[in-house]
Write a protein that holds these residues in place. Structure first.
Motif, PDB file in Angstrom:
ATOM      1  N   GLN A  44      -3.970   9.119  -5.602  1.00  0.00           N
ATOM      2  CA  GLN A  44      -2.645   8.577  -5.314  1.00  0.00           C
ATOM      3  C   GLN A  44      -2.000   9.321  -4.152  1.00  0.00           C
ATOM      4  N   GLU A  45      -2.294  10.612  -4.025  1.00  0.00           N
ATOM      5  CA  GLU A  45      -1.764  11.370  -2.887  1.00  0.00           C
ATOM      6  C   GLU A  45      -2.329  10.828  -1.575  1.00  0.00           C
ATOM      7  N   ASP A  46      -3.631  10.513  -1.563  1.00  0.00           N
ATOM      8  CA  ASP A  46      -4.233   9.912  -0.370  1.00  0.00           C
ATOM      9  C   ASP A  46      -3.523   8.616   0.001  1.00  0.00           C
ATOM     10  N   LEU A  47      -3.296   7.765  -0.996  1.00  0.00           N
ATOM     11  CA  LEU A  47      -2.633   6.484  -0.738  1.00  0.00           C
ATOM     12  C   LEU A  47      -1.234   6.695  -0.170  1.00  0.00           C
ATOM     13  N   GLY A  48      -0.501   7.656  -0.734  1.00  0.00           N
ATOM     14  CA  GLY A  48       0.845   7.935  -0.251  1.00  0.00           C
ATOM     15  C   GLY A  48       0.839   8.404   1.190  1.00  0.00           C
ATOM     16  N   GLU A  49      -0.145   9.239   1.544  1.00  0.00           N
ATOM     17  CA  GLU A  49      -0.254   9.738   2.911  1.00  0.00           C
ATOM     18  C   GLU A  49      -0.756   8.660   3.876  1.00  0.00           C
ATOM     19  N   THR A  50      -1.260   7.580   3.340  1.00  0.00           N
ATOM     20  CA  THR A  50      -1.719   6.469   4.174  1.00  0.00           C
ATOM     21  C   THR A  50      -0.604   5.478   4.449  1.00  0.00           C
ATOM     22  N   VAL A  51       0.135   5.100   3.404  1.00  0.00           N
ATOM     23  CA  VAL A  51       1.139   4.043   3.563  1.00  0.00           C
ATOM     24  C   VAL A  51       2.558   4.587   3.675  1.00  0.00           C
ATOM     25  N   GLY A  52       2.727   5.907   3.666  1.00  0.00           N
ATOM     26  CA  GLY A  52       4.028   6.499   3.948  1.00  0.00           C
ATOM     27  C   GLY A  52       5.038   6.443   2.824  1.00  0.00           C
ATOM     28  N   ILE A  53       4.573   6.584   1.572  1.00  0.00           N
ATOM     29  CA  ILE A  53       5.494   6.656   0.434  1.00  0.00           C
ATOM     30  C   ILE A  53       5.090   7.827  -0.450  1.00  0.00           C
ATOM     31  N   SER A  54       5.971   8.222  -1.358  1.00  0.00           N
ATOM     32  CA  SER A  54       5.700   9.365  -2.222  1.00  0.00           C
ATOM     33  C   SER A  54       4.651   9.021  -3.272  1.00  0.00           C
ATOM     34  N   THR A  55       4.056  10.055  -3.862  1.00  0.00           N
ATOM     35  CA  THR A  55       3.066   9.846  -4.925  1.00  0.00           C
ATOM     36  C   THR A  55       3.693   9.138  -6.113  1.00  0.00           C
ATOM     37  N   VAL A  56       4.932   9.476  -6.429  1.00  0.00           N
ATOM     38  CA  VAL A  56       5.626   8.814  -7.536  1.00  0.00           C
ATOM     39  C   VAL A  56       5.779   7.325  -7.256  1.00  0.00           C
ATOM     40  N   HIS A  57       6.136   6.991  -6.017  1.00  0.00           N
ATOM     41  CA  HIS A  57       6.301   5.589  -5.632  1.00  0.00           C
ATOM     42  C   HIS A  57       4.954   4.865  -5.650  1.00  0.00           C
ATOM     43  N   VAL A  58       3.880   5.568  -5.238  1.00  0.00           N
ATOM     44  CA  VAL A  58       2.537   4.987  -5.307  1.00  0.00           C
ATOM     45  C   VAL A  58       2.199   4.630  -6.752  1.00  0.00           C
ATOM     46  N   ASN A  59       2.442   5.562  -7.664  1.00  0.00           N
ATOM     47  CA  ASN A  59       2.123   5.326  -9.076  1.00  0.00           C
ATOM     48  C   ASN A  59       2.867   4.111  -9.606  1.00  0.00           C
ATOM     49  N   ARG A  60       4.147   4.029  -9.298  1.00  0.00           N
ATOM     50  CA  ARG A  60       4.955   2.903  -9.777  1.00  0.00           C
ATOM     51  C   ARG A  60       4.467   1.579  -9.175  1.00  0.00           C
ATOM     52  N   THR A  61       4.087   1.609  -7.894  1.00  0.00           N
ATOM     53  CA  THR A  61       3.623   0.391  -7.237  1.00  0.00           C
ATOM     54  C   THR A  61       2.278  -0.065  -7.791  1.00  0.00           C
ATOM     55  N   LEU A  62       1.384   0.885  -8.054  1.00  0.00           N
ATOM     56  CA  LEU A  62       0.095   0.530  -8.649  1.00  0.00           C
ATOM     57  C   LEU A  62       0.289  -0.097 -10.027  1.00  0.00           C
ATOM     58  N   GLN A  63       1.224   0.454 -10.784  1.00  0.00           N
ATOM     59  CA  GLN A  63       1.507  -0.106 -12.108  1.00  0.00           C
ATOM     60  C   GLN A  63       2.020  -1.542 -11.981  1.00  0.00           C
ATOM     61  N   ASP A  64       2.874  -1.784 -10.977  1.00  0.00           N
ATOM     62  CA  ASP A  64       3.386  -3.143 -10.763  1.00  0.00           C
ATOM     63  C   ASP A  64       2.255  -4.115 -10.431  1.00  0.00           C
ATOM     64  N   LEU A  65       1.336  -3.681  -9.574  1.00  0.00           N
ATOM     65  CA  LEU A  65       0.217  -4.535  -9.198  1.00  0.00           C
ATOM     66  C   LEU A  65      -0.702  -4.798 -10.384  1.00  0.00           C
ATOM     67  N   ARG A  66      -0.875  -3.784 -11.229  1.00  0.00           N
ATOM     68  CA  ARG A  66      -1.720  -3.957 -12.410  1.00  0.00           C
ATOM     69  C   ARG A  66      -1.061  -4.908 -13.404  1.00  0.00           C
ATOM     70  N   GLN A  67       0.217  -4.716 -13.640  1.00  0.00           N
ATOM     71  CA  GLN A  67       0.916  -5.564 -14.609  1.00  0.00           C
ATOM     72  C   GLN A  67       0.971  -7.018 -14.151  1.00  0.00           C
ATOM     73  N   ALA A  68       0.949  -7.237 -12.837  1.00  0.00           N
ATOM     74  CA  ALA A  68       0.936  -8.598 -12.302  1.00  0.00           C
ATOM     75  C   ALA A  68      -0.462  -9.217 -12.336  1.00  0.00           C
ATOM     76  N   GLY A  69      -1.452  -8.447 -12.782  1.00  0.00           N
ATOM     77  CA  GLY A  69      -2.817  -8.946 -12.855  1.00  0.00           C
ATOM     78  C   GLY A  69      -3.513  -9.042 -11.518  1.00  0.00           C
ATOM     79  N   LEU A  70      -2.986  -8.342 -10.510  1.00  0.00           N
ATOM     80  CA  LEU A  70      -3.549  -8.432  -9.168  1.00  0.00           C
ATOM     81  C   LEU A  70      -4.681  -7.442  -8.926  1.00  0.00           C
TER      82      LEU A  70
END
Length: 264
Positions: A179-205
């Motif tokens: 998640q730290e790698d992803l945050g350093e790639t797309v310019g958001i915090s690790t906490v925000h990455v975690n929340r966004t991944l959860q949103d994508l998972r819950q949407a079935g994407l």
């Protein structure tokens, strides 16, 4: 045999058996390099091109206080370092994310191969143009997309590029990123990455399990990401309008080999 490199270059130019043999000789002295090792360092002289044959690396910029921006992912079949065009000092670093098998190709030797084999020259130049196009797309991704769109777009980009060299299965791929790698790639915090991944998972994407990314419906994820793969200079979009990524899985799907996946 550098089959991922040959497969990638074969999308840019019609390679003869002799062209493929030349590519094989260019990378025959490849070595395994452990994770967290720099292949290129910022402010060092660039005298060679690195060919990534197995594993993942990344290009990055790092500030004195330790903050890092990942500017590119390098996967099997990718080249990094461009002394043939911009000789001298590089303004970025390239580090391994996983164990990597890579070959160092001196600039003059690569130039000689290009001069003697026009299909290889065409493939190298088109690959460099595609790399520049990817960089522009990543800049736009950070510049105006939402966090959800950024990560969805990055996943579409990664899967499309891996599929081009035969490293996906029917609905996903190995994803050796934290998640730290992803945050350093797309310019958001690790906490925000975690929340966004959860949103994508819950949407079935997406699905994320250990070190594997699953995309049940690529067309749906592509719509969320506003993803158009024209910039990748590849064949028609992955998955078409059907659900899966590959209609026929490739036999050489990448194995884990100690890669570290996203932790949830």
């Amino acid at each position: 045999m550098p089959h991922h490199l040959i497969r990638k270059f074969g999308r840019y130019a019609r390679l003869s058996p002799d062209d493929e043999a030349v590519l094989g000789r260019l990378v025959r002295d490849a070595d395994w390099i452990g994770p967290d090792h720099d292949l290129l360092r910022e402010d060092a002289a660039a005298k060679a091109v690195w060919a990534i044959l197995e594993g993942w690396a990344c290009a990055y910029k790092q500030l004195e206080d330790g903050r890092r921006q990942i500017t590119a992912y390098l996967m099997p079949g990718d080249l990094c370092g461009t002394p043939i065009v911009f000789p001298g000092i590089v303004n970025y670093s390239v580090g391994t994310l996983t164990p990597v098998r890579a070959a160092r190709i001196p600039g003059p030797i690569l130039l000689s191969a290009m001069d003697g084999h026009p299909p290889i020259m065409r493939a190298v130049w088109l690959d460099m143009l595609a790399t520049s196009a990817i960089q522009r797309e990543w800049t736009a991704n950070i510049g105006f997309r939402t966090a959800k769109e950024r990560i969805a777009h990055l996943f579409c980009d990664i899967v499309s590029r891996l599929r081009a060299v035969g490293l996906t299965d029917h609905d996903g791929c190995i994803l050796p990123l934290t998640q730290e790698d992803l945050g350093e790639t797309v310019g958001i915090s690790t906490v925000h990455v975690n929340r966004t991944l959860q949103d994508l998972r819950q949407a079935g994407l997406i699905t994320l399990r250990r070190q594997r990314l699953g995309i049940p419906d690529f067309a749906a994820l592509r719509q969320v990401a506003r993803f158009d793969d024209v910039y990748l200079c590849q064949r028609p979009s992955v998955g078409g309008e059907h659900g899966g990524i590959d209609e026929k899985p490739d036999a050489d799907v990448i194995a884990g080999s100690g890669m570290m996946g996203i932790t949830m």
